[in-house]
Design a protein around this motif. Structure first.
Motif, mmCIF file in Angstrom:
data_model
loop_
_atom_site.group_PDB
_atom_site.id
_atom_site.type_symbol
_atom_site.label_atom_id
_atom_site.label_comp_id
_atom_site.label_asym_id
_atom_site.label_seq_id
_atom_site.Cartn_x
_atom_site.Cartn_y
_atom_site.Cartn_z
ATOM 1 N N ASP A 248 0.834 -1.205 0.000
ATOM 2 C CA ASP A 248 0.000 0.000 0.000
ATOM 3 C C ASP A 248 0.869 1.257 0.000
ATOM 4 O OD1 ASP A 248 -2.347 -1.501 0.147
ATOM 5 O OD2 ASP A 248 -2.435 -1.389 2.349
ATOM 6 N N ILE A 249 1.888 1.240 0.828
ATOM 7 C CA ILE A 249 2.771 2.406 0.948
ATOM 8 C C ILE A 249 3.538 2.634 -0.345
ATOM 9 C CG2 ILE A 249 4.785 3.325 2.175
ATOM 10 C CD1 ILE A 249 3.737 1.721 4.656
ATOM 11 N N ALA A 250 4.046 1.543 -0.937
ATOM 12 C CA ALA A 250 4.790 1.669 -2.191
ATOM 13 C C ALA A 250 3.893 2.205 -3.302
ATOM 14 C CB ALA A 250 5.372 0.310 -2.586
ATOM 15 N N ALA A 251 2.666 1.696 -3.379
ATOM 16 C CA ALA A 251 1.727 2.163 -4.400
ATOM 17 C C ALA A 251 1.369 3.628 -4.182
ATOM 18 C CB ALA A 251 0.471 1.298 -4.390
ATOM 19 N N ALA A 252 1.200 4.029 -2.933
ATOM 20 C CA ALA A 252 0.871 5.422 -2.630
ATOM 21 C C ALA A 252 2.004 6.348 -3.043
ATOM 22 C CB ALA A 252 0.573 5.576 -1.142
ATOM 23 N N ALA A 257 4.301 10.309 -6.823
ATOM 24 C CA ALA A 257 5.385 10.643 -7.751
ATOM 25 C C ALA A 257 4.849 10.855 -9.167
ATOM 26 C CB ALA A 257 6.430 9.528 -7.733
ATOM 27 N N GLN A 258 3.880 10.051 -9.549
ATOM 28 C CA GLN A 258 3.310 10.146 -10.895
ATOM 29 C C GLN A 258 2.482 11.419 -11.075
ATOM 30 O OE1 GLN A 258 0.428 7.108 -11.715
ATOM 31 N NE2 GLN A 258 -0.165 7.992 -13.685
ATOM 32 N N LEU A 259 1.638 11.709 -10.094
ATOM 33 C CA LEU A 259 0.690 12.816 -10.237
ATOM 34 C C LEU A 259 1.195 14.133 -9.679
ATOM 35 C CD1 LEU A 259 -2.612 10.940 -9.284
ATOM 36 C CD2 LEU A 259 -1.695 11.389 -11.570
ATOM 37 N N GLY A 260 2.283 14.070 -8.921
ATOM 38 C CA GLY A 260 2.765 15.269 -8.249
ATOM 39 C C GLY A 260 2.054 15.435 -6.925
ATOM 40 N N SER A 261 2.757 15.928 -5.930
ATOM 41 C CA SER A 261 2.172 16.031 -4.591
ATOM 42 C C SER A 261 0.901 16.866 -4.584
ATOM 43 C CB SER A 261 3.187 16.638 -3.625
ATOM 44 O OG SER A 261 2.663 16.711 -2.332
ATOM 45 N N LYS A 268 -6.836 12.743 -15.603
ATOM 46 C CA LYS A 268 -8.124 12.057 -15.631
ATOM 47 C C LYS A 268 -8.926 12.404 -14.383
ATOM 48 C CE LYS A 268 -6.159 8.074 -15.889
ATOM 49 N NZ LYS A 268 -5.907 6.600 -15.988
ATOM 50 N N GLY A 269 -10.223 12.221 -14.483
ATOM 51 C CA GLY A 269 -11.098 12.546 -13.361
ATOM 52 C C GLY A 269 -10.831 11.706 -12.128
ATOM 53 N N SER A 270 -10.279 10.522 -12.323
ATOM 54 C CA SER A 270 -10.004 9.644 -11.184
ATOM 55 C C SER A 270 -8.670 9.938 -10.511
ATOM 56 C CB SER A 270 -10.026 8.182 -11.640
ATOM 57 O OG SER A 270 -9.012 7.963 -12.620
ATOM 58 N N ASP A 271 -7.851 10.821 -11.116
ATOM 59 C CA ASP A 271 -6.500 11.041 -10.598
ATOM 60 C C ASP A 271 -6.484 11.725 -9.235
ATOM 61 O OD1 ASP A 271 -5.295 9.805 -12.719
ATOM 62 O OD2 ASP A 271 -4.763 11.650 -13.785
ATOM 63 N N ILE A 272 -7.290 12.765 -9.062
ATOM 64 C CA ILE A 272 -7.275 13.496 -7.790
ATOM 65 C C ILE A 272 -7.782 12.630 -6.640
ATOM 66 C CG2 ILE A 272 -8.166 15.489 -6.547
ATOM 67 C CD1 ILE A 272 -5.930 16.073 -8.596
ATOM 68 N N PRO A 273 -8.889 11.874 -6.808
ATOM 69 C CA PRO A 273 -9.276 10.949 -5.740
ATOM 70 C C PRO A 273 -8.180 9.931 -5.408
ATOM 71 C CG PRO A 273 -11.107 11.272 -7.227
ATOM 72 C CD PRO A 273 -9.920 11.933 -7.867
ATOM 73 N N ARG A 274 -7.495 9.428 -6.441
ATOM 74 C CA ARG A 274 -6.384 8.496 -6.208
ATOM 75 C C ARG A 274 -5.282 9.167 -5.408
ATOM 76 N NH1 ARG A 274 -3.885 7.511 -11.280
ATOM 77 N NH2 ARG A 274 -2.403 6.249 -10.112
ATOM 78 N N ARG A 276 -5.587 11.737 -3.331
ATOM 79 C CA ARG A 276 -6.024 11.936 -1.949
ATOM 80 C C ARG A 276 -5.879 10.648 -1.139
ATOM 81 N NH1 ARG A 276 -11.485 15.070 -3.767
ATOM 82 N NH2 ARG A 276 -10.606 17.178 -4.029
ATOM 83 N N ARG A 277 -6.248 9.545 -1.764
ATOM 84 C CA ARG A 277 -6.116 8.253 -1.080
ATOM 85 C C ARG A 277 -4.645 7.945 -0.798
ATOM 86 N NH1 ARG A 277 -9.501 3.889 -0.479
ATOM 87 N NH2 ARG A 277 -8.470 1.884 -0.108
ATOM 88 N N ALA A 278 -3.786 8.270 -1.738
ATOM 89 C CA ALA A 278 -2.353 8.029 -1.550
ATOM 90 C C ALA A 278 -1.807 8.856 -0.393
ATOM 91 C CB ALA A 278 -1.589 8.340 -2.839
ATOM 92 N N HIS A 279 -2.204 10.126 -0.335
ATOM 93 C CA HIS A 279 -1.753 10.973 0.767
ATOM 94 C C HIS A 279 -2.277 10.445 2.098
ATOM 95 C CE1 HIS A 279 0.523 14.128 -1.138
ATOM 96 N NE2 HIS A 279 -0.463 14.435 -1.993
ATOM 97 N N ARG A 280 -3.512 9.970 2.093
ATOM 98 C CA ARG A 280 -4.093 9.416 3.311
ATOM 99 C C ARG A 280 -3.304 8.190 3.766
ATOM 100 N NH1 ARG A 280 -6.443 9.737 8.185
ATOM 101 N NH2 ARG A 280 -7.873 8.006 8.633
ATOM 102 N N THR A 281 -2.921 7.333 2.834
ATOM 103 C CA THR A 281 -2.142 6.143 3.159
ATOM 104 C C THR A 281 -0.807 6.512 3.778
ATOM 105 O OG1 THR A 281 -3.192 4.836 1.405
ATOM 106 C CG2 THR A 281 -1.027 4.096 2.179
ATOM 107 N N ILE A 282 -0.114 7.472 3.176
ATOM 108 C CA ILE A 282 1.189 7.899 3.695
ATOM 109 C C ILE A 282 1.032 8.538 5.077
ATOM 110 C CG2 ILE A 282 3.136 9.447 3.326
ATOM 111 C CD1 ILE A 282 3.083 6.961 1.499
ATOM 112 N N ASP A 283 -0.017 9.317 5.239
ATOM 113 C CA ASP A 283 -0.252 9.948 6.539
ATOM 114 C C ASP A 283 -0.493 8.899 7.619
ATOM 115 O OD1 ASP A 283 -0.903 12.309 8.284
ATOM 116 O OD2 ASP A 283 -2.871 11.350 8.307
ATOM 117 N N LEU A 284 -1.326 7.899 7.326
ATOM 118 C CA LEU A 284 -1.572 6.845 8.293
ATOM 119 C C LEU A 284 -0.306 6.047 8.592
ATOM 120 C CD1 LEU A 284 -5.036 5.356 7.265
ATOM 121 C CD2 LEU A 284 -4.500 6.638 9.334
ATOM 122 N N ALA A 285 0.444 5.725 7.570
ATOM 123 C CA ALA A 285 1.680 4.982 7.766
ATOM 124 C C ALA A 285 2.635 5.736 8.675
ATOM 125 C CB ALA A 285 2.337 4.692 6.423
#
Length: 291
Positions: A248-252, A257-261, A268-274, A276-285
């Motif tokens: 999960d952490i590696a994917a986040a 890195a792909q979309l920029g912080s 794409k419309g799905s990029d920003i939700p993705r 946000r989820r990535a930032h949430r994962t890193i924050d929890l980790a």
């Protein structure tokens, strides 16, 4: 959306049944909640528990004739260090004595209230407590399930918890019934709408690590972010299942890195939700000391 930030202390026991230490996790982040009877020999096993929160139970874990003794034990623990307590429900003859036994003790970290059916139950307990502390409301009946949003909206409630065994009995459902997943989903939605973290799931009733793992993973898939346990040995497993994995952490990190912080590379419309989820994962980790 009514967004609230819950700032309160979550404890784990260390150095004996009466001593606690701050873990750095607030109740909004706590994954494993070890529920143990105040009259149980397990109070001697508090030292070194991996549970994010240890909760001294004055309710179902205590026989009626031992309620007074259990309060004495709970009070002794609170005189030595911070602790969470689960009190009896407001329709029982015990809850006022439970609250009075807490007295003016400043070490009370929080209170779990059994069988909450309405926000009025929360109000009664809030008014009776000697100091403002965070409250976790147990949803254990069909009436409570219908009132889950109202209960979650109460400003003193920091989290909802599913009393799965009592709810199953109230509904006449069998263990593992799909209606319990419906109830879990209802609590997830009510919590989110009220600006609370994901709810706390009920415990596994069979002492089997494989079952604990599967049931915790299922609860996580529905959006629940905490789980009760009756055996402290299960706390580490629950913490692991309810935390981001290495993958999960590696994917986040790859997504960021792909979309920029700040999402500058989103196309794409799905990029920003993705993102946000990535930032949430890193924050929890980070909060769980995984990175």
């Amino acid at each position: 959306m009514n967004k609230r930030k819950v700032v309160c202390v979550c404890s784990e026991f260390e150095g004996g049944a009466s001593m606690t230490t701050y873990t750095g996790l607030s109740p909004e982040l706590a994954r494993s909640w070890w529920l143990l009877s105040a009259t149980s020999d397990n109070t001697g096993r508090m030292a070194g528990t991996r549970a994010d929160v240890a909760v001294i139970d004055l309710e179902d874990g205590v026989a009626p004739q031992r309620k007074a003794f259990a309060r004495t034990v709970a009070r002794g623990i609170l005189e030595q260090g911070p602790a969470w307590i689960r009190i009896n429900d407001v329709r029982s003859p015990y809850w006022r004595d439970d609250v009075e036994a807490l007295g003016e003790l400043s070490q009370l970290s929080g209170v779990m209230i059994a069988k909450v059916d309405s926000a009025t139950d929360i109000e009664l307990v809030s008014a009776a407590l000697p100091a403002p502390v965070p409250l976790v409301a147990f949803i254990e009946t069909a009436v409570a399930l219908e009132a889950a949003r109202e209960i979650a909206d109460h400003p003193r409630v920091c989290r909802l918890a599913l009393g799965s065994g009592d709810l199953r009995m109230d509904l006449g459902a069998e263990p593992g019934s799909a209606i319990l997943d419906y109830a879990r989903s209802r609590l997830v939605v009510a919590s989110r709408a009220a600006g609370l973290p994901g709810p706390i799931d009920g415990p596994s009733i069979v002492n089997d690590e494989g079952l604990v793992q599967r049931e915790t993973a299922s609860a996580r898939s529905l959006g629940m972010t905490g789980r009760l346990c009756l055996d402290p040995a299960h706390a580490a497993l629950i913490n692991t299942v309810l935390s981001p994995t290495v993958d999960d952490i590696a994917a986040a990190r790859a997504t960021i890195a792909q979309l920029g912080s700040d999402g500058a590379n989103a196309t794409k419309g799905s990029d920003i939700p993705r993102l946000r989820r990535a930032h949430r994962t890193i924050d929890l980790a980070s909060r769980f000391d995984l990175i």
